[in-house]
Write an enzyme that holds these catalytic residues in place. Structure first.
Site, short mmCIF file in Angstrom:
data_model
loop_
_atom_site.label_atom_id
_atom_site.label_comp_id
_atom_site.label_asym_id
_atom_site.label_seq_id
_atom_site.Cartn_x
_atom_site.Cartn_y
_atom_site.Cartn_z
N ARG A 211 0.86 -1.18 0.00
CA ARG A 211 0.00 0.00 0.00
C ARG A 211 0.89 1.22 0.00
O ARG A 211 1.96 1.24 0.61
CB ARG A 211 -0.92 0.02 1.23
N GLU B 206 -4.33 7.14 -4.30
CA GLU B 206 -4.79 6.61 -5.59
C GLU B 206 -6.19 7.09 -5.91
O GLU B 206 -7.03 7.21 -5.02
CB GLU B 206 -4.75 5.07 -5.53
N HIS C 71 -1.53 0.29 -9.91
CA HIS C 71 -2.06 -0.72 -8.99
C HIS C 71 -2.54 -1.95 -9.77
O HIS C 71 -3.71 -2.31 -9.77
CB HIS C 71 -3.21 -0.16 -8.14
#
Length: 332
Positions: free
Chosen positions: A246, A275, A293
């Site tokens: 993360r 994000e 991602h």
């Protein structure tokens, strides 16, 4: 006795048949189609009243937000299980769930291959300058500005967090073969002899030997900024940092500083703190490989994740518990 309800909260793309087969005989399946958080809260008293289990995908956050304290506290008292589709569950306030007697499961293992291969790509791309080279060839620059790179077989890879993903990356990287070091809270008992364990008190010793640091720690309040200035500066000069966990687990500002001043040789990032927004400073650093991602973006992994989340709900309805309770909710 009323027939229990399961709320499908977010996307199911690959396992529609399994949803009917696994949950259809056990509960009424209700689709969460609220366009907003406000609408969701209102319909918890009507269309969604009486729900016992929830299948949750992160895509639901686009409409109703994350499962924070406010949302969890508004769930009906009938809710007993939230089956989250994903290994990371930072979008769910598990402590509030625990206080309300709601169990939460995730999908460990289902994401291992896809995320580990993403990390491996970032390791290779950053070490061999492949992302720079691709941009060069597309821009008609050929090998302009490329310095001699490193063979992965000559590098030492340190894995921060030897869970399922970290362990799978270690197996893949060993094929080069890379030297493998790792740090976790405790040594992993099934780790082969070729993976060298470093406890917390020897972390700096591990970092000083590291050419590539791959981060695999889960995001929790206590892990925000876990890898920061001190850790980056303890790495070997020219080292590469890879993050598929993360974005907030690392201190992004400290990472950028260490790359700009030449202490770090580059990075491979699949995750970011905000994000889908990406810090524009990263676009100015050619030695950084960036992905949007992509860790679990394979149909195989996503199918496994959906089925595993559904299996946790089925197990709850048939035996009272699922196999993938998140650590915070496991009894000690």
């Amino acid at each position: 006795m009323a027939w229990p309800k399961v709320l499908i909260c977010g996307d199911i793309i690959w396992a529609h048949d399994e949803t009917k087969e696994m949950l259809g005989p056990l509960a009424d399946i209700v689709l969460m189609d609220s366009p907003s958080r406000e609408d969701f809260f209102k319909r918890l008293q009507t269309d969604y009243a009486g729900i016992v289990g929830i299948y949750r995908h992160n895509s639901s956050a686009d409409r109703i937000g994350i499962f924070d304290a406010e949302l969890v506290n508004k769930l009906p008292s009938t809710v007993k299980w939230i089956a989250h589709n994903g290994a990371g569950y930072d979008q769910i306030d598990v402590h509030v769930c625990k206080a309300r007697g709601i169990q939460v499961s995730n999908t460990p293992g289902a994401v291992d291959d896809a995320t580990a291969t993403t990390a491996l790509y970032l390791v290779i791309s950053a070490a061999r300058q492949f992302s720079i080279a691709e941009r060069n060839v597309r821009g008609g620059k050929w090998k302009t500005g490329l310095a001699p790179a490193r063979d992965p077989s000559t590098l030492t890879l340190a894995i921060f967090g030897m869970g399922g993903i970290g362990f799978r990356l270690a197996e893949l990287a060993r094929a080069f073969p890379m030297r493998i070091l790792y740090h976790s809270r405790n040594p992993r008992p099934d780790t082969p002899d070729w993976a060298e364990y470093f406890p917390r008190e020897r972390l700096n010793e591990m970092l000083a030997q590291t050419d590539v640091l791959s981060v695999h720690a889960p995001l929790k309040k206590e892990t925000e900024g876990l890898i920061g200035e001190k850790e980056f500066r303890a790495l070997k000069k020219g080292a590469i940092v890879v993050n598929t966990a993360r974005g907030k687990v690392i201190d992004e500002a400290a990472l950028i500083r260490a790359i700009k001043d030449g202490h770090l040789g580059g990075a491979g990032l699949d995750v970011f703190p905000d994000e889908p927004n990406v810090n524009p400073e990263l676009f100015e650093l050619p030695s950084v490989t960036l992905l949007p991602h992509m860790g679990t973006e394979t149909r195989d992994s996503q199918r496994k994740m959906e089925v595993r989340a559904l299996q946790n709900l089925k197990d709850f309805f048939t035996s009272g518990s699922g196999n993938d309770l998140v650590p915070e909710l496991k009894q000690t």
